[in-house]
Design an enzyme around this catalytic site. Structure first.
Site, PDB file in Angstrom:
ATOM      1  CG  HIS A 440      -1.520   1.068   1.471  1.00 48.94           C
ATOM      2  ND1 HIS A 440      -3.179   1.202   1.517  1.00 48.94           N
ATOM      3  CD2 HIS A 440      -1.322   2.461   1.723  1.00 48.94           C
ATOM      4  CE1 HIS A 440      -3.648   2.356   1.884  1.00 48.94           C
ATOM      5  NE2 HIS A 440      -2.379   3.049   2.114  1.00 48.94           N
ATOM      6  CD  GLU A 441       1.400   3.792   3.850  1.00 50.41           C
ATOM      7  OE1 GLU A 441       1.681   4.757   3.146  1.00 50.41           O
ATOM      8  OE2 GLU A 441       0.184   3.445   4.694  1.00 50.41           O
ATOM      9  CG  HIS A 445      -0.138   6.233  -0.716  1.00 52.94           C
ATOM     10  ND1 HIS A 445      -1.349   6.457  -1.519  1.00 52.94           N
ATOM     11  CD2 HIS A 445      -0.400   5.606   0.431  1.00 52.94           C
ATOM     12  CE1 HIS A 445      -2.296   6.344  -0.406  1.00 52.94           C
ATOM     13  NE2 HIS A 445      -1.633   5.905   0.524  1.00 52.94           N
ATOM     14  CD  GLU A 498      -5.163   6.481   1.933  1.00 51.49           C
ATOM     15  OE1 GLU A 498      -4.465   5.270   2.076  1.00 51.49           O
ATOM     16  OE2 GLU A 498      -4.389   7.581   2.330  1.00 51.49           O
TER      17      GLU A 498
HETATM   18 ZN    ZN Z   1      -2.397   5.306   2.358  1.00 50.06          ZN
END
Ligand code: ZN
Length: 702
Positions: A440-441, A445, A498
């Site tokens: 995710h990070e 992103h 997100e």
């Molecule tokens: Zn995030």
């Protein structure tokens, strides 16, 4: 009992990080200490941002428990005055939760927090036990209990509450002010808006957070914009920021300049930024922060996340100090080294990816201090698009937060799972979470390009040759000069992003190579992957708690994101995901058919992720909004599940953080101790009194 009222039991967890802290040498401990002091004094700003009464509630709590033993003796004193143990605990629970959220709205979900104890009993209790503070309390008590519709949730006035604007400001007026900010080249991160009505019409004051007024701004000017008067003024939160800067200066004194030149420059840039409120200085601090690779003590601070401004522009003060877990960080480093290989597997064509992937510093940290309204599990900052695109960013996985959140449930069964799934979940959820958060990070992103037209009319992509992977056509939309992701996708943007990152995390959790990096064995990795899917589906449903059926709005970015992914999987059909209600209609079970992850789950996920990515890259707000808001809708069937969930759900864990205590050893050496607290309501309050008591005294606020 309303959904806003606290339940009898609250769920407190101590954020364990002592072992990591003890690995630091003395100068690193001192550095961590002063950065933590700066962070906590800054959190008083957060308390002013949460709601109009939040700061006074924190002050009241610290005042009544500061420098006396009333906290430990509260229950026995209450009994003497005719208050049951339960009533005293309700009182303590309320203030413990206020301390955890830096105010009376939940940091996760933005809903108001109301005490469990009755209003009249609360007043009687304060007059019996804290009579010196009764007058102060009487000014707060109506606000504490008020559940007027405009006070239930944070949001735009007049239907919601916010401190980012004065309550007489409408959504349209905020939009106009935001257009003015864009026209002046002011980024609104550290601003607050106050509208003052005068005989000749309103004046909109844009209040910039700064310890001092810049010399050239001493004469305040009013400027007309679209027929309204605008004025930019300085000095908001000046007292707190003055203190922040003093501590930053002391922190800087403990930085070895030859070893950490960028850290030294970073602190100087912070000091400049907090002094005069210039965002350019904060951007400079972030550039140096990105370059401060692999530090033992990792920190960041400023007006960072804009989730809570209903307009998605103004940001909450947030600061953290954490210590690197060296062993875990090695795994994350391995992932960074192989990032291009994983990014290649993402569903969009390579033209939609950044020309060069700037590998961010990605470390596993144990949080010592997280000042703000809540503690996240991972962060990816800075949020400035220009810096992210040109210089990169850092990913931070807050390991002890993850450990506490998932370790605390112990042997209690998880809601909504079969017994078999429950066993597997207990066994693998931490492993699956490590993969998901990293994906995710870093790659979530961190991935994806924004198609941009430059000021000179050139483009950062090949306008003639690039094919739109969904329409097969040429590219018709992109970011015009001055436009950013935030300015185009506005409030929906944070949840949309997100969701994109969550999809990347879940997608990469299906990649065997990812699991090898995390040393998941060949026998277990498929179970770990399955738990990632199960977690997302179960989480997607539970996330509905952050949806407000009255306003039909989502109150939390990640929650909306997970729900949308769940809906995508439901839509994929073939009984891949099923929610089975029990006969009594008061519970349900979530089932994921693991044999269909590859045949049904992954194709649906890839297709969804492709659209999320492409609409973002091409600035296609119209299609992006249509699709994302479509999957965010809650129909009657899901409203029913939501109601079941609201009745069953356990309170979220709230974190009690340690306090770093300065002392001089017998030999006269400055040093720092790590103070722990019991995971009970008095422990939470004590930890905040220890952090803010003397600060508030120095600020003459108590
Ligand atoms: Zn995030």
């Amino acid at each position: 009992m309303s959904i806003y009222e606290l339940k009898k039991d609250i769920n407190l967890v101590f954020l364990e990080g002592e072992e990591a802290f003890n690995q630091l040498d003395n100068s690193e401990k001192l550095y961590a200490y002063y950065m933590s002091k700066a962070a906590w004094v800054g959190s008083l700003i957060t308390s002013k941002q949460v709601s109009p009464e939040s700061h006074d509630l924190i002050k009241f709590c610290v005042s009544i428990f500061h420098e006396n033993d009333k906290l430990d003796n509260m229950v026995s004193m209450g009994l003497k005055h005719g208050f049951s143990e339960e009533e005293s605990n309700d009182f303590l629970n309320y203030f413990a939760i206020i301390c955890a959220n830096m105010g009376n709205y939940r940091s996760f979900g933005d809903s108001k927090i109301i005490p469990h104890i009755e209003k009249r009993r609360m007043i009687e209790l304060v007059s019996a036990l804290f009579k010196d503070y009764l007058i102060v309390f009487m000014k707060l008590v109506d606000k504490i209990y008020s559940l007027e519709s405009k006070e239930r949730l944070l949001g735009f006035p007049p239907t919601g509450t916010t401190s980012y604007f004065s309550s007489n400001v409408t959504k349209d007026e905020v939009s106009k002010v935001d257009r003015y900010l864009v026209s002046k080249g002011i980024e609104g991160w550290n601003t607050q808006l106050t509208k003052v009505d005068t005989e000749s019409g309103p004046i909109y004051f844009i209040n910039i957070a700064s310890a001092q007024i810049p010399p050239e701004k001493h004469v305040i000017s009013i400027e007309e914009f679209e027929g309204s008067d605008m004025s930019v003024v300085y000095g908001n939160y000046s007292e707190e920021l003055g203190f922040v800067n003093n501590y930053l200066q002391s922190a800087r004194d403990n930085v070895d300049n030859s070893k950490y030149p960028d850290r030294n420059k970073m602190i100087l840039a912070y000091i400049d930024h907090f002094r005069y409120g210039d965002i350019a200085d904060h951007k400079r601090s972030q550039s140096h922060w990105i370059k401060d690779i692999g530090p033992t003590v990792e920190t960041n601070m400023g007006f960072i996340e804009n989730y809570r401004d209903p307009a998605g522009v103004r940001s909450e003060f947030e600061a953290f100090v954490s210590v690197v877990d060296k062993e875990k960080s090695l795994k994350l480093k391995a992932l960074v080294d192989r990032a291009p290989e994983f990014i290649e597997t993402l569903p969009w064509p390579k033209e939609f990816e950044k020309d060069t992937f700037n590998p961010p510093d990605f470390t596993a940290l144990d949080v010592i201090t997280f000042a703000g309204s809540g503690v996240p599990a991972g962060i990816n900052i800075p949020n400035y698009d220009d810096i992210r695109q040109k210089e990169g960013f850092k990913n931070v996985s807050l390991d002890n937060v993850i450990r506490s959140a998932y370790g605390s449930n112990g042997n209690e069964p998880e809601d909504y799972l079969t017994e078999e799934d429950n066993n597997l979940y207990k066994k693998y959820v931490l492993k699956s979470f490590a993969v998901d958060v990293a994906g995710h990070e870093l790659l979530g992103h961190g991935s994806g390009k924004l198609f941009q037209e430059n000021i000179d009319g050139t483009f950062n992509f090949d306008k003639e040759k690039t094919v739109h992977p969904i329409t097969g056509d040429v590219i018709k939309t992109w970011y015009k000069p001055g436009e950013t992701w935030g300015s185009q996708f506005k409030q929906m943007g944070s949840s949309y992003e997100e969701c994109r990152a969550e999809c990347v995390g879940l997608f990469l959790a299906t990649n065997h190579e990812m699991h090898k990096i995390f040393e998941h064995t060949d026998d277990e990795w498929e179970d770990v992957m399955y738990i990632s899917w199960l977690w997302m589906m179960k989480g997607g449903i539970a996330s509905m708690a952050a949806y407000d059926p009255d306003s039909k709005e989502w109150k939390q970015a990640h929650s909306q994101a997970r729900y949308a992914i769940y809906r995508v999987m439901l839509e994929a059909g073939e009984d891949f995901v099923r929610v089975i209600k029990n006969d009594a209609g008061d519970n349900f079970t979530v089932c994921v058919d693991r044999s269909k992850i590859i045949s049904v789950g992954i194709p649906a996920l890839k297709n969804f992720l492709l659209k999320l990515g492409v609409y973002k890259t091409t600035a296609d707000v119209v299609e992006g909004t249509k699709m994302y808001m479509g999957y965010s809708e809650i129909d009657a069937e899901h409203e029913e599940l939501l109601n079941i969930h609201l009745k069953r759900k356990k309170p979220r864990s709230e974190y009690i953080q340690p306090t770093l205590i300065f002392y001089k050893s017998k030999e006269g050496v400055n040093s720092v101790k790590y103070k722990r607290y019991e995971a009970v309501n008095t422990g939470m309050i004590k930890s905040i009194v220890d952090k803010l008591g003397y600060e508030l005294e120095d600020l003459n606020q108590i």
